[in-house]
Design an enzyme around this catalytic site. Sequence first.
Site, mmCIF file in Angstrom:
data_model
loop_
_atom_site.group_PDB
_atom_site.id
_atom_site.type_symbol
_atom_site.label_atom_id
_atom_site.label_comp_id
_atom_site.label_asym_id
_atom_site.label_seq_id
_atom_site.Cartn_x
_atom_site.Cartn_y
_atom_site.Cartn_z
ATOM 1 N N ARG A 181 0.874 -1.189 0.000
ATOM 2 C CA ARG A 181 0.000 0.000 0.000
ATOM 3 C C ARG A 181 0.898 1.222 0.000
ATOM 4 N NH1 ARG A 181 0.328 4.280 2.460
ATOM 5 N NH2 ARG A 181 -0.274 3.923 4.597
ATOM 6 N N LYS A 199 11.921 7.961 3.115
ATOM 7 C CA LYS A 199 11.763 8.133 4.569
ATOM 8 C C LYS A 199 13.143 8.258 5.225
ATOM 9 C CE LYS A 199 7.202 7.577 5.184
ATOM 10 N NZ LYS A 199 6.285 8.431 5.942
ATOM 11 N N GLU A 270 6.572 0.414 7.102
ATOM 12 C CA GLU A 270 6.000 1.501 6.304
ATOM 13 C C GLU A 270 5.163 0.962 5.149
ATOM 14 O OE1 GLU A 270 6.845 4.823 7.241
ATOM 15 O OE2 GLU A 270 5.129 5.225 5.930
ATOM 16 N N ASP A 271 3.998 1.505 5.011
ATOM 17 C CA ASP A 271 3.133 1.253 3.851
ATOM 18 C C ASP A 271 2.832 -0.232 3.626
ATOM 19 O OD1 ASP A 271 3.168 3.964 3.756
ATOM 20 O OD2 ASP A 271 3.769 4.129 1.670
ATOM 21 N N ASP A 293 4.865 3.264 11.217
ATOM 22 C CA ASP A 293 4.744 4.708 11.014
ATOM 23 C C ASP A 293 3.321 5.115 10.610
ATOM 24 O OD1 ASP A 293 5.587 7.374 10.541
ATOM 25 O OD2 ASP A 293 5.849 6.916 8.420
ATOM 26 N N ASP A 294 2.700 4.317 9.748
ATOM 27 C CA ASP A 294 1.363 4.701 9.251
ATOM 28 C C ASP A 294 0.328 4.648 10.361
ATOM 29 O OD1 ASP A 294 1.981 5.025 6.352
ATOM 30 O OD2 ASP A 294 2.716 3.000 6.696
ATOM 31 N N ASN A 446 -2.142 10.937 0.694
ATOM 32 C CA ASN A 446 -1.029 11.230 -0.214
ATOM 33 C C ASN A 446 -1.088 10.321 -1.431
ATOM 34 O OD1 ASN A 446 0.253 13.054 1.633
ATOM 35 N ND2 ASN A 446 0.839 11.280 2.841
ATOM 36 N N ASN A 491 1.729 15.637 8.211
ATOM 37 C CA ASN A 491 2.395 14.444 7.676
ATOM 38 C C ASN A 491 3.233 13.820 8.787
ATOM 39 O OD1 ASN A 491 4.578 12.840 6.288
ATOM 40 N ND2 ASN A 491 3.346 13.469 4.532
HETATM 41 N N1 LIG Z 1 -0.526 12.381 6.091
HETATM 42 C C1 LIG Z 1 0.098 11.343 6.562
HETATM 43 O O1 LIG Z 1 1.056 11.453 7.349
HETATM 44 C C2 LIG Z 1 -0.334 9.966 6.170
HETATM 45 C C3 LIG Z 1 -1.203 9.761 5.147
HETATM 46 N N2 LIG Z 1 -1.580 8.496 4.819
HETATM 47 C C4 LIG Z 1 -2.465 8.339 3.672
HETATM 48 O O2 LIG Z 1 -3.688 7.796 4.092
HETATM 49 C C5 LIG Z 1 -4.227 7.024 3.054
HETATM 50 C C6 LIG Z 1 -4.729 5.718 3.623
HETATM 51 O O3 LIG Z 1 -3.689 4.983 4.211
HETATM 52 P P1 LIG Z 1 -4.013 3.623 4.990
HETATM 53 O O4 LIG Z 1 -4.992 3.854 6.078
HETATM 54 O O5 LIG Z 1 -2.738 2.994 5.377
HETATM 55 O O6 LIG Z 1 -4.690 2.800 3.820
HETATM 56 P P2 LIG Z 1 -5.666 1.564 3.917
HETATM 57 O O7 LIG Z 1 -5.694 0.957 2.578
HETATM 58 O O8 LIG Z 1 -5.297 0.736 5.093
HETATM 59 O O9 LIG Z 1 -7.092 2.231 4.225
HETATM 60 C C7 LIG Z 1 -7.845 2.974 3.321
HETATM 61 C C8 LIG Z 1 -9.241 3.108 3.898
HETATM 62 O O10 LIG Z 1 -9.971 4.021 3.098
HETATM 63 C C9 LIG Z 1 -11.260 3.477 2.867
HETATM 64 N N3 LIG Z 1 -11.851 4.014 1.651
HETATM 65 C C10 LIG Z 1 -11.592 3.674 0.372
HETATM 66 N N4 LIG Z 1 -12.442 4.327 -0.453
HETATM 67 C C11 LIG Z 1 -13.228 5.087 0.328
HETATM 68 C C12 LIG Z 1 -14.314 5.943 0.066
HETATM 69 N N5 LIG Z 1 -14.719 6.176 -1.166
HETATM 70 N N6 LIG Z 1 -14.920 6.547 1.104
HETATM 71 C C13 LIG Z 1 -14.511 6.336 2.379
HETATM 72 N N7 LIG Z 1 -13.486 5.510 2.697
HETATM 73 C C14 LIG Z 1 -12.857 4.898 1.665
HETATM 74 C C15 LIG Z 1 -11.027 1.982 2.766
HETATM 75 O O11 LIG Z 1 -12.226 1.261 2.950
HETATM 76 C C16 LIG Z 1 -10.038 1.801 3.913
HETATM 77 O O12 LIG Z 1 -10.745 1.694 5.126
HETATM 78 C C17 LIG Z 1 -3.156 6.912 1.985
HETATM 79 O O13 LIG Z 1 -3.456 7.804 0.942
HETATM 80 C C18 LIG Z 1 -1.909 7.361 2.672
HETATM 81 O O14 LIG Z 1 -1.026 8.028 1.794
HETATM 82 C C19 LIG Z 1 -1.150 7.398 5.513
HETATM 83 C C20 LIG Z 1 -0.274 7.542 6.532
HETATM 84 C C21 LIG Z 1 0.247 8.845 6.905
HETATM 85 C C1 LIG Z 2 3.054 9.802 4.774
HETATM 86 C C2 LIG Z 2 2.860 8.360 4.731
HETATM 87 O O1 LIG Z 2 3.482 7.636 5.481
HETATM 88 C C3 LIG Z 2 1.913 7.803 3.813
HETATM 89 O O2 LIG Z 2 1.249 8.537 3.091
HETATM 90 O O3 LIG Z 2 1.812 6.570 3.795
HETATM 91 MG MG LIG Z 3 3.371 5.615 4.929
#
Ligand SMILES: NC(=O)C1=CN([C@@H]2O[C@H](COP(=O)(O)OP(=O)(O)OC[C@H]3O[C@@H](n4cnc5c(N)ncnc54)[C@H](O)[C@@H]3O)[C@@H](O)[C@H]2O)C=CC1
Ligand SMILES: CC(=O)C(=O)O
Ligand SMILES: [Mg+2]
Length: 604
Positions: A181, A199, A270-271, A293-294, A446, A491
Site C-alpha cells: 500500500r 523516509k 511503512e506502507d 509509522d502509518d 497522499n 504528515n
Molecule cells: N498524512 C500522513 O502522514 C499519512 C497519510 N496516509 C495516507 O492515508 C491514506 C490511507 O492509508 P491507509 O490507512 O494505510 O490505507 P488503507 O488501505 O489501510 O485504508 C484505506 C481506507 O480508506 C477506505 N476508503 C476507500 N475508499 C473510500 C471511500 N470512497 N470513502 C470512504 N473511505 C474509503 C477503505 O475502505 C479503507 O478503510 C493513503 O493515501 C496514505 O497516503 C497514511 C499515513 C500517513
Molecule cells: C506519509 C505516509 O506515510 C503515507 O502517506 O503513507
Molecule cells: Mg506511509
Amino acid sequence: MWNLARAAWSLRQVRRLSMSISGPCIVHKRGTDILHDPWFNKDTGFPLTERDRLGLRGLLPPRVISFEQQYERFMNSYRSLEHNTKGEREGVVSLAKWRILNRLHDRNVTLYYRVLIDNIKDFAPIVYTPTVGLVCQNYGGLYRRPRGMYFSAKDKGEMMSMIYNWPSHQVDMIVMTDGSRILGLGDLGVQGIGIPIGKLDIYVAAAGINPQRVLPVMLDVGTNNQKLLEDNLYLGLRQRRLDGDEYLSIIDEFMEAAFSRWPKAVIQFEDFQMKWAFETLQRYRHRFCMFNDDIQGTAGVALAGLLGAVRAQGRSLKDFTKQKIVVVGAGSAGIGVLNMAKRAVSRMCGSDENLEGNQFWLLDKDGLITKDRKELDPAAAPFARGYGPEEVEGLNEGASLLEVVKKVKPHVLLGLSGVGGIFNEEVLRAMQDSDSSRPAIFAMSNPTMNAECTPKDAFKYAGENIIFSSGSPFENVDLGDGRVGYVNQANNMYLFPGIGLGALLSGARHISDGMLQAAAECLASYMTDEEIQKGILFPSISSIRHITMQVGAAVVHAAVAEDLAEGHGDVDLKELSNMSKDETMEYVSRNMWYPIYSPLVHEK
Ligand SMILES: NC(=O)C1=CN([C@@H]2O[C@H](COP(=O)(O)OP(=O)(O)OC[C@H]3O[C@@H](n4cnc5c(N)ncnc54)[C@H](O)[C@@H]3O)[C@@H](O)[C@H]2O)C=CC1
Ligand SMILES: CC(=O)C(=O)O
Ligand SMILES: [Mg+2]
C-alpha cells in the site's frame, strides 16, 4: 521570538558540529576507488595533500573547489533546471528534479545531504511526498543502481547470511516495506522501495541519523497488481503475494536476521496493507524495537493537529473530549488516529468513562461503520456507531459522507481514505454548519492527487475560518485583502524521525504507547498561541531538525521514565536517568550527524 530562537539554535548546531566532526579519519581506498565511492568522494574538493597521498593527482582538474563553491554550483544547476523546465508538465519537472538530486546522492553523499538539509522545504516534496509516489510508479524506468536491500520470498532460509552482504558494520535505522500500500497508490510491489529510501532521507535530514547507518529494505513477497505481473520489465517477483503463515514466516525471518546482526537497530514498518500492518505491529512490538509509522506516527501528528484545532477555537485542551470527529478511511492510518485520540480522551477524562467512542464517526468505502456492519473489522469495531444511548442522528449503516456531515455537524472532518476529491463541494459546504467556530478539515491522504480536497476548495466552500491540513504540501491560499488561508502539512514526517531517534538514543527495548504519546505532546506544544490563532498548527518544514531534536528528547525521557531505556554507546542508563530536560536535548543534538567533508588522511 520563537523563530529567532530556532534560527539561533540551527546556527549553534552547525558551528558545534563543524568542530566536533573534524577528527582525522583514514580511508583504505586509493585513486578512482575513492572517486567512485559516494561516502568518501569530494569531487573537485579534495585538498592537495589528499590528492598527493591518496593517488588522486592527475585524476581531477587542478583547481581545488571549496565545499561552499560546490554547493553553489549544484544549486545553480538546480535553478537552471527549474528555469529551463518552466511551462512543462508538473510530473515531468518533478522527476527531472528528482533525477538531478538522485545523481548527486549517487556521487557525493556529503554534498547531497547538505543541500537536502539546507533546502529541506524545497527538496522534501522531491525526495518525499508527492514526487516519491511518482518515482515508485516509474521505478522500472528510473532504476539505474540499487539502493538498500531486497529480500524476496525466494530468499527463504537465506536471510541470516544475506544480511551480512550489507557493507556497513553498524545500522541504526531500518525502514522496511512490502510495497502493498504505497501512499494512496495501492500495491506497487518491489517498486515501493522508493518509500523507505525517501523516509530515510528524511531521517538523515531531520534526525541527523548517519547515512552510513541507514538501511532501506524491500520485502518482496509478490504483488497482486495485475499490470505489474504482466509487465516483462517489472523488477520484482512475478507471482501473487504470499499470504497467511507463508507471508509471516518471511517477515519473521527478516526480523530475526536484522536484529541478530544489529541488535540495537530500530525498524520502522511503512506502507503495509492494513491487515498486515496491525498484525505485524502486535506480533513484534514487544519483542523488538520497532514501530509502524502509518499507524503510530500518523496518529501522533493527527492528534497534535486536533489539539491545535481545539486551541484555535480559543477553548481549553480538555474540550478535546467534546469534539465531534468524522474520520473517512478505516485503514491503518484512520484507525491508528482514532485509537490514539481515544486514549487521549480517556487520559483527559481521568477515567475510562466516555470510552464508547461516542465522539467519533468512522467511514470506509462502504460508508458509515455501525454495529450492523457485516463482517465488522475487529480494529474498527470500537468505533462502530450504534452502541451508545445518544444515537439520535438517525444515521444508518453505510450512511454517505454527506449525510454524516449534515447530521453530525462535526468539529473535525479528517480524511485518510486515499480517495482524491472525496471532500467534494457539497461535503465542504455542509461543513459550514459545523458546531465549531473554526471547523478543521484535514485532507491527509497522499500523494497530492489523492488528497480528499484541495485547500483552495476547502477555504472556498467550507468558509475562510476553517483550519486546514493536508498530507502532501500545498501553497497557502490567498483569501484577498492580504489575508492568508494557512495550509498545514499534517504528515508523519514531523514525528517518525524523532520517534526513531529517541528510541535509538535511549537504547529502548521497545517503543511504548507512552513514548509515542510523549512525541505527540511535544509536537502539539511546539506552536505558540499566536501561530495557532492564525491557523498554523505545525512548524515550517525548515525547522524540522529543531522539532525532531525536541521530539527525540521527549521520547528519550519517556523511555527512561518507563524503564525501557538501556543506554546508547558510552551513555548508560544511569547517565540518561540523571539528565535534565535541557541536558537530554543537548545529548540528542550532539548525536545528530551533520554533513561536512572529513579529512581522509592524518595531518603530518
Ligand atoms: N498524512 C500522513 O502522514 C499519512 C497519510 N496516509 C495516507 O492515508 C491514506 C490511507 O492509508 P491507509 O490507512 O494505510 O490505507 P488503507 O488501505 O489501510 O485504508 C484505506 C481506507 O480508506 C477506505 N476508503 C476507500 N475508499 C473510500 C471511500 N470512497 N470513502 C470512504 N473511505 C474509503 C477503505 O475502505 C479503507 O478503510 C493513503 O493515501 C496514505 O497516503 C497514511 C499515513 C500517513
Ligand atoms: C506519509 C505516509 O506515510 C503515507 O502517506 O503513507
Ligand atoms: Mg506511509
